[in-house]
Design an enzyme around this catalytic site. Structure first.
Site, PDB file in Angstrom:
ATOM      1  N   GLY A   1      -6.652 -47.820   2.625  1.00 14.59           N
ATOM      2  CA  GLY A   1      -7.949 -47.328   1.990  1.00 14.59           C
ATOM      3  C   GLY A   1      -9.096 -47.156   3.169  1.00 14.59           C
ATOM      4  N   ASP A   2      -8.982 -48.155   3.928  1.00 16.52           N
ATOM      5  CA  ASP A   2     -10.205 -47.977   5.088  1.00 16.52           C
ATOM      6  C   ASP A   2      -9.976 -46.680   5.942  1.00 16.52           C
ATOM      7  OD1 ASP A   2     -10.722 -50.484   4.097  1.00 16.52           O
ATOM      8  OD2 ASP A   2      -9.566 -51.463   5.634  1.00 16.52           O
TER       9      ASP A   2
HETATM   10  N1  ATP Z   1       3.392 -46.050   0.382  1.00 13.97           N
HETATM   11  C1  ATP Z   1       2.420 -45.175   0.774  1.00 13.97           C
HETATM   12  N2  ATP Z   1       2.856 -43.830   1.081  1.00 13.97           N
HETATM   13  C2  ATP Z   1       2.313 -42.872   1.359  1.00 13.97           C
HETATM   14  N3  ATP Z   1       0.586 -42.989   1.458  1.00 13.97           N
HETATM   15  C3  ATP Z   1       0.179 -44.268   1.373  1.00 13.97           C
HETATM   16  C4  ATP Z   1       0.947 -45.322   0.949  1.00 13.97           C
HETATM   17  N4  ATP Z   1       0.166 -46.609   0.663  1.00 13.97           N
HETATM   18  C5  ATP Z   1      -1.124 -45.862   0.861  1.00 13.97           C
HETATM   19  N5  ATP Z   1      -1.065 -44.572   1.331  1.00 13.97           N
HETATM   20  C6  ATP Z   1      -2.250 -43.707   1.991  1.00 13.97           C
HETATM   21  O1  ATP Z   1      -3.361 -44.491   1.704  1.00 13.97           O
HETATM   22  C7  ATP Z   1      -4.260 -44.223   0.844  1.00 13.97           C
HETATM   23  C8  ATP Z   1      -5.010 -45.201   0.277  1.00 13.97           C
HETATM   24  O2  ATP Z   1      -4.381 -46.257  -0.044  1.00 13.97           O
HETATM   25  P1  ATP Z   1      -4.530 -47.397  -1.049  1.00 13.97           P
HETATM   26  O3  ATP Z   1      -4.502 -46.748  -2.643  1.00 13.97           O
HETATM   27  O4  ATP Z   1      -3.178 -48.274  -0.992  1.00 13.97           O
HETATM   28  O5  ATP Z   1      -5.832 -47.975  -0.779  1.00 13.97           O
HETATM   29  P2  ATP Z   1      -6.405 -49.569  -0.671  1.00 13.97           P
HETATM   30  O6  ATP Z   1      -5.577 -50.209  -1.956  1.00 13.97           O
HETATM   31  O7  ATP Z   1      -7.799 -49.341  -0.950  1.00 13.97           O
HETATM   32  O8  ATP Z   1      -6.025 -49.989   0.804  1.00 13.97           O
HETATM   33  P3  ATP Z   1      -6.832 -51.345   1.432  1.00 13.97           P
HETATM   34  O9  ATP Z   1      -7.944 -51.709   0.690  1.00 13.97           O
HETATM   35  O10 ATP Z   1      -5.791 -52.336   1.863  1.00 13.97           O
HETATM   36  O11 ATP Z   1      -7.393 -50.473   2.734  1.00 13.97           O
HETATM   37  C9  ATP Z   1      -3.644 -43.401  -0.112  1.00 13.97           C
HETATM   38  O12 ATP Z   1      -4.597 -42.449  -0.857  1.00 13.97           O
HETATM   39  C10 ATP Z   1      -2.551 -42.701   0.697  1.00 13.97           C
HETATM   40  O13 ATP Z   1      -3.032 -41.654   1.240  1.00 13.97           O
HETATM   41 MG    MG Z   2      -9.306 -50.766  -0.509  1.00 14.19          MG
END
Ligand code: ATP
Ligand code: MG
Length: 327
Positions: free
Chosen positions: A269-270
């Protein structure tokens, strides 16, 4: 999608993306074949990284060749090591000293069972005086940042409306803000109408008090989030990519990454925020910046443990992210 929203970066030689990390950590990463509780374990690998969500965003911006400055709070010997690690990464930073010690987060990567065991310690209690000093440092920084990212959990002692106050102060100076927080910090921050928010599915569902299972539900949730005041909402959906909604055009777009062998999505996400802002401050249309963000998140999911994206992977992913309008 023609609208870019405000364009504060245009005309600046080197637009700087600033990040704020109130609760950074010194991440102690180690690798073991297996972890035996109550026994002597020998690590086969060890590394230390500066940790914290804002710092991650800065690291991704830097990796992609952008300019960044990481603001935050740091204390004790571990705070000194944190600064030194930032220096070694050539990441510009301004950390205000706090009483007490910067927290340590232990990340233990094992082969059998394959997985990551994490142990996080609590950060120091921060005072209002320290928060006021950080506020002054951010607001008086020159050149003024092209965007400021406020992300991560609040440390003990920080009032729940601290992000809300800083968003107001920054936006009154025409500096767009990106808020990546959860629960009460997100709810309070939203009242100041940040330029952009980046919740994941769970964080958005919590704020909206609804289920966000299908993409249709997410698109509907996105419209409701836009009505709460941000100009842009990026709702991240893990392996399903992300949705981007723009209050100005009322359009919602979905970016779908290619199927990859995901190793660890920590910091994905970051990375999405870091990639998006790097494109945006360069003057790219929203859609292209969004594509760079999703490619960065996906490239991070390809790396093990807490490792973040590599530029070459981001560039490869960029060609394979598809974007379609969903509303
Ligand atoms: N399994 C995956 N396969 C492909 N892309 C992924 C995957 N997991 C995450 N991503 C990419 O990363 C982006 C952000 O992921 P996610 O929704 O998991 O963010 P988050 O939960 O805020 O993560 P964090 O807070 O741990 O940084 C997604 O929009 C996608 O582009
Ligand atoms: Mg996040």
């Amino acid at each position: 999608m023609a609208a870019r929203g405000p364009a504060p970066s245009l005309g600046r030689a080197h637009p700087v993306i600033a990040t704020i990390t109130l609760n950074p950590s010194l991440d102690e990463w180690m690798q073991l074949s297996s972890l035996r509780v109550g026994r002597l374990n020998r690590a086969t690998g060890f590394a230390r990284y500066p940790g914290g969500k804002g710092i991650n965003v800065s690291r991704v911006v830097h990796e992609l060749g952008g300019h960044t400055v990481a603001f935050g709070l740091a204390g004790g010997d571990d705070g000194l090591i944190l600064r030194e690690l930032m220096n070694r990464l050539a990441l510009p930073h301004r950390f205000i000293p706090v009483a007490g010690s910067t927290r340590n987060n232990y990340k233990i990567l094992t082969d059998d069972p394959a997985g990551l065991t994490e142990i996080n310690t609590a950060g120091p209690v921060v005072s209002r005086r320290v928060l006021a000093a950080l506020q002054r440092t951010v607001l008086t920084h020159r050149p003024a940042p092209a965007a400021v990212v406020l992300s991560g959990s609040l440390p003990p002692g920080a009032p729940v409306h601290v992000y809300q106050r800083w968003i107001r102060l920054l936006q009154a100076r025409d500096i767009p803000t990106v808020l990546d927080a959860s629960g009460a910090a997100l709810r309070h921050g939203l009242r100041a109408h940040p330029w952009c928010i980046k919740p994941n599915r769970d964080e958005a569902a919590e704020v909206l008090r609804t289920r966000l299972t299908t993409v249709t539900q997410c698109v509907h949730g996105m419209q409701r989030l836009l009505q709460m005041g941000p100009r842009i909402v990026m709702l991240s959906l893990g392996r399903d990519g992300a949705l981007l909604g723009c209050a100005h055009t009322r359009e919602v777009w979905q970016a779908v990454p290619p199927r990859i062998r995901a190793r660890s999505a920590v910091g994905a996400g970051d990375s999405l925020i870091g990639g998006f802002l790097t494109g945006w401050v360069r003057g790219q249309p929203l859609q292209d910046a969004f594509r760079l963000g999703v490619a960065s998140g996906t490239a991070t999911a390809m790396t093990p443990g807490t490792e973040l994206c590599h530029r070459a992977d981001v560039m490869r992913m960029l060609r394979r992210v598809t974007i379609k309008r969903v509303a």
